[in-house]
Design a protein around this motif. Structure first.
Motif, short mmCIF file in Angstrom:
data_model
loop_
_atom_site.label_atom_id
_atom_site.label_comp_id
_atom_site.label_asym_id
_atom_site.label_seq_id
_atom_site.Cartn_x
_atom_site.Cartn_y
_atom_site.Cartn_z
N THR A 218 14.69 -31.10 3.67
CA THR A 218 15.65 -31.36 2.62
C THR A 218 15.03 -32.21 1.51
O THR A 218 13.93 -32.77 1.68
CB THR A 218 16.89 -32.08 3.17
N ILE B 5 15.23 -29.79 9.10
CA ILE B 5 16.41 -29.04 9.50
C ILE B 5 15.98 -27.73 10.16
O ILE B 5 15.19 -26.98 9.59
CB ILE B 5 17.29 -28.72 8.26
N PHE C 251 23.04 -28.85 10.98
CA PHE C 251 23.10 -30.02 10.13
C PHE C 251 22.29 -31.17 10.73
O PHE C 251 22.07 -31.22 11.95
CB PHE C 251 24.54 -30.49 9.95
N ARG C 252 21.89 -32.09 9.90
CA ARG C 252 21.18 -33.29 10.36
C ARG C 252 21.96 -33.97 11.49
O ARG C 252 23.19 -34.05 11.46
CB ARG C 252 20.93 -34.26 9.21
N SER D 95 17.72 -30.37 14.69
CA SER D 95 17.43 -30.97 13.39
C SER D 95 17.20 -32.47 13.54
O SER D 95 17.66 -33.10 14.49
CB SER D 95 18.59 -30.72 12.42
N SER E 101 23.81 -37.57 11.66
CA SER E 101 24.94 -37.00 10.93
C SER E 101 25.60 -38.06 10.06
O SER E 101 25.88 -39.18 10.50
CB SER E 101 25.98 -36.44 11.91
N GLU F 16 24.98 -34.04 4.17
CA GLU F 16 24.85 -32.68 4.67
C GLU F 16 24.81 -31.65 3.54
O GLU F 16 24.34 -30.52 3.74
CB GLU F 16 25.99 -32.37 5.64
N ASP G 31 21.40 -30.54 3.24
CA ASP G 31 20.99 -29.59 4.28
C ASP G 31 21.37 -28.18 3.87
O ASP G 31 20.57 -27.24 3.99
CB ASP G 31 21.65 -29.94 5.62
#
Length: 279
Positions: free
Chosen positions: A28, A34, A83-84, A89, A93, A99, A102
């Motif tokens: 990202t 990711i 997603f993180r 990944s 979060s 996000e 992402d």
């Protein structure tokens, strides 16, 4: 693909020469790694990719996400990703804030694969992310080459919240405990394989309902179940009233990707493929 893209998108050499999904690690714009999966269109060459943004505690390899990808792949190429803080990944979060970066990386990867048209669909937390992403990456909004590559041509938000900090249902009170308490974050990591950031939002990101008026002329679809246990139907009505959007209120449907049946997924795919900006 240029050298910068090569540095940001690392694909598996084995999967790239064999049929079926191709896995990649994306980076990202803020440096988080990711995991992503490209599933080619099952019926041959397609010029459109559908990028799927999963819900909180989901991941690219969760059964509901793979099922949705399989349905969408009947009509288009499909990009799924975690997603993180989810799946394989990196990072933690931020529950819908960063996000957006992402999702932008996944959209840019789809374009690097040669797709002329890229559309997005998000579920629950992913629904809030696709709304905010479309608001930021909209035509003419401080657009440079990077933001143009990250833009979506149509967006569908399924089971998305309209506003932040909603605690009006028992499931959402449990989600807030998971996010805000140390014990909850431990349960999230051990029980749901989701690593959650411990810091509060600062600043508070644009809410989904605030994002909707900024999305036009990009076509927008709001999909929500009338039996959603997390977000009652005032949420989709608020979103649809905030700007140009179509609203599908689905009878008997619960929440997010787990509740979205194949027939609904096919209708969403058809809408995403047909949607064009209003003249």
């Amino acid at each position: 693909m240029n050298a910068e893209a090569d540095d940001r998108f690392h694909t598996s050499a084995v999967s790239s020469i064999t049929p079926g999904p191709r896995r990649a690690t994306l980076r990202t714009s803020d440096g988080v790694r990711i995991e992503a999966v490209h599933t080619p269109c099952a019926t041959g060459t397609a010029d459109t990719a559908i990028v799927v943004a999963h819900g909180f505690t989901g991941a690219a390899d969760r059964p509901a996400v793979r099922r949705a990808a399989g349905v969408f792949a009947q009509y288009a190429g499909v990009i799924t990703f975690s997603f993180r803080g989810h799946g394989r990944s990196g990072g933690r979060s931020t529950v819908g804030d960063r996000e957006v970066l992402d999702l932008a990386a996944a959209v840019e990867w789809a374009r690097s694969l040669g797709y002329a048209r890229v559309v997005t669909v998000g579920f629950s937390m992913g629904g809030s992310v696709v709304l905010r992403h479309a608001a930021v990456h909209r035509p003419g909004h401080g657009e440079d080459a990077g933001s143009a590559r990250g833009r979506t041509e149509a967006v569908a938000a399924v089971s998305a919240p309209a506003r932040w900090y909603y605690r009006g249902t028992a499931p959402m009170r449990r989600v807030h405990w998971l996010i805000t308490r140390r014990a909850g974050r431990l349960v999230g990591r051990l029980g749901f394989a989701t690593r959650i950031h411990s810091e509060d939002w600062d600043p508070v990101p644009l809410s989904p309902v605030e994002a909707v008026p900024l999305i036009a002329p990009t076509p927008l679809l709001i999909v929500h179940g009338d039996r959603d246990p997390y977000f009652p139907v005032d949420h989709p009505h608020m979103l649809a009233a905030a700007g140009p959007a179509q609203l599908w209120l689905e009878e008997g449907m619960g929440h997010a990707e787990n509740a979205a049946g194949d027939e609904l997924l096919r209708r969403i795919a058809h809408w995403l493929l047909a949607a064009r900006p209003a003249a």
